[in-house]
Write an enzyme that holds these catalytic residues in place. Structure first.
Site, PDB file in Angstrom:
ATOM      1  N   ASP A 125       0.819  -1.207   0.000  1.00  9.52           N
ATOM      2  CA  ASP A 125       0.000   0.000   0.000  1.00  9.52           C
ATOM      3  C   ASP A 125       0.856   1.261   0.000  1.00  9.52           C
ATOM      4  O   ASP A 125       1.534   1.567   0.982  1.00  9.52           O
ATOM      5  CB  ASP A 125      -0.915  -0.011   1.225  1.00  9.52           C
ATOM      6  CG  ASP A 125      -1.962   1.083   1.194  1.00  9.52           C
ATOM      7  OD1 ASP A 125      -2.113   1.744   0.158  1.00  9.52           O
ATOM      8  OD2 ASP A 125      -2.652   1.272   2.218  1.00  9.52           O
ATOM      9  N   ASP A 177      -2.048   5.809  -5.932  1.00 11.51           N
ATOM     10  CA  ASP A 177      -2.328   4.885  -4.836  1.00 11.51           C
ATOM     11  C   ASP A 177      -2.504   3.448  -5.310  1.00 11.51           C
ATOM     12  O   ASP A 177      -3.437   3.137  -6.048  1.00 11.51           O
ATOM     13  CB  ASP A 177      -3.597   5.337  -4.106  1.00 11.51           C
ATOM     14  CG  ASP A 177      -3.972   4.428  -2.948  1.00 11.51           C
ATOM     15  OD1 ASP A 177      -3.047   3.905  -2.287  1.00 11.51           O
ATOM     16  OD2 ASP A 177      -5.181   4.250  -2.700  1.00 11.51           O
TER      17      ASP A 177
END
Length: 404
Positions: A96, A276
């Site tokens: 992440d 992201d």
């Protein structure tokens, strides 16, 4: 109310990579990562998951505070096998770039070993679509051959939600995202795994690079994290860099400035947003999405939440261009649609065509007006350079692929 996925069958895709990364001292090292899919017998909530996550990312006040947001399991993402402790236990952690705490305990319980140090500090992070709370430990973390960190801060979850089928998160976002996660030390930041790899002289540069390979099947979807530099075998041409934006809240993340055109029509003027890996779709400001929907002729599908187009409209799709710095990154018509063979996975019709661009839920001018998620990143090699506060992109052999 968002749907909570239950009775999940978890598929961790097998890597088509043999052996471990070869250690070359003071050279970048690549850690293989595998795509993870949650398969449910009920309608999928993938888009809702994205929107809930992004809502918290855009709200810098609520970040790292547990809210009453509906909980949804992480449905897709890339997972790395990470060893912690001595002797080590392997944990499957979601990679992440949109968060920076590394934590375990969602599924596989943390195994204390001789290298475990309990700091006694309480840790808590909210992701919008899930959260965890627990205790900070320092421990030995190994990301692959030659990538070992001593006394890395990790959180051990005593409670978590939204993370069925994985053990936690490997956070590779900017370190400031950890601020506020230590309950009794709200102004303190926690060095990330990338920070410590660099500070402990394990890698030559304070850089992590990401490569995803797009696929239209649930198998043989692979990627890689390269710590300390880039992997020239994974991209073509040159890497072009742009500085991290100064606009808040995007500046707290791997945020950049970009504008977007559909064909010759500008749908989003230059503004700040976020890159992201933890978001699946491409989300854009409501005003930009309205223009895109009108231009493509897409209609909102209630089952998936995505725009659905006809075969004739797909044939008429124009390129979607992302203007970043001095470069233009093009999503071809095929890159703008969800893999049709995976339609039922998102609750759609097997013969339908769905677009991967969706509404972020707010007008532009908010300081985080887009999120370039997996649908963008699977088409371009990405580089996250902490030392120079910049993000880089390059084309890959999959940029113009027609796999969808």
């Amino acid at each position: 109310m968002f749907l909570v996925v239950s009775s999940l069958t978890i598929l961790l895709l097998t890597l088509s990579i043999t052996g471990s990364p070869v250690e070359v001292r003071n050279s970048p090292i690549t850690l293989p990562i595998a795509r993870r899919l949650n398969i449910s017998d009920s309608t999928n909530n993938l888009l809702q998951h994205d929107k809930a996550r992004v809502a918290v990312m855009r709200d810098s006040i609520s970040r790292n505070k547990v809210t009453n947001s509906p909980v949804m399991n992480m449905d897709t993402g890339y997972v790395a096998a990470v060893s912690i402790g001595s002797p080590p236990t392997i944990y499957n952690l979601v990679v992440d770039t949109g968060s920076s705490n590394t934590w375990v305990g969602a599924s596989t319980k943390y195994a204390k070993t001789r290298t475990s140090i309990n700091t006694g500090q309480r840790v808590e992070v909210d992701y919008g679509s899930g959260h965890f709370s627990g205790t900070e430990y320092l421990d030995t973390v190994t990301l692959g051959s030659g990538l070992t960190i001593t006394k890395q801060s990790i959180a051990v979850a005593s409670s978590s939600s939204g993370f069925s089928g994985v053990d936690g998160i490997l956070g590779i976002g900017p370190v400031d995202l950890t601020k506020g996660s230590l309950i009794k030390l709200p102004t303190t930041t926690i060095p990330t795994v990338t920070d410590n790899l660099y500070e402990q002289n394990v890698i030559p540069h304070h850089v992590v690079s990401v490569f995803f390979e797009p696929s239209n099947s649930k198998t043989n979807t692979i990627g890689g994290l390269t710590f300390g530099g880039v992997d020239p075998t994974k991209y073509t041409g040159d890497i072009a860099y742009t500085h991290v934006t100064t606009a808040n809240p995007a500046s707290t993340y791997w945020g950049i400035n970009e504008s977007i055109t559909y064909g010759s029509k500008t749908i989003l003027s230059s503004t700040a947003g976020i890159v992201d890996t933890g978001t699946t779709f491409i989300l854009i400001a409501t005003n930009a999405f309205t223009i895109y929907q009108s231009a493509t002729g897409g209609t909102l599908d209630k089952a998936t939440g995505c725009l659905m187009i006809s075969s004739a409209q797909y044939a008429a799709l124009k390129n979607l261009d992302f203007h970043i710095g001095k470069e233009t990154y093009t999503l071809t018509p095929n890159a703008q649609i969800w893999p049709r063979s995976l339609n039922t996975y998102i609750g759609g019709l097997s013969n339908a065509i769905y677009l991967v661009v969706n509404d972020i839920g707010a007008p532009s001018g908010q300081g985080a007006d887009f999120v370039n998620g997996y649908a963008f990143l699977e088409r371009f090699y990405s580089v996250f350079d902490t030392s120079n506060s910049r993000v880089g992109f390059a084309k890959t052999s999959f940029t113009d692929a027609t796999t969808n």
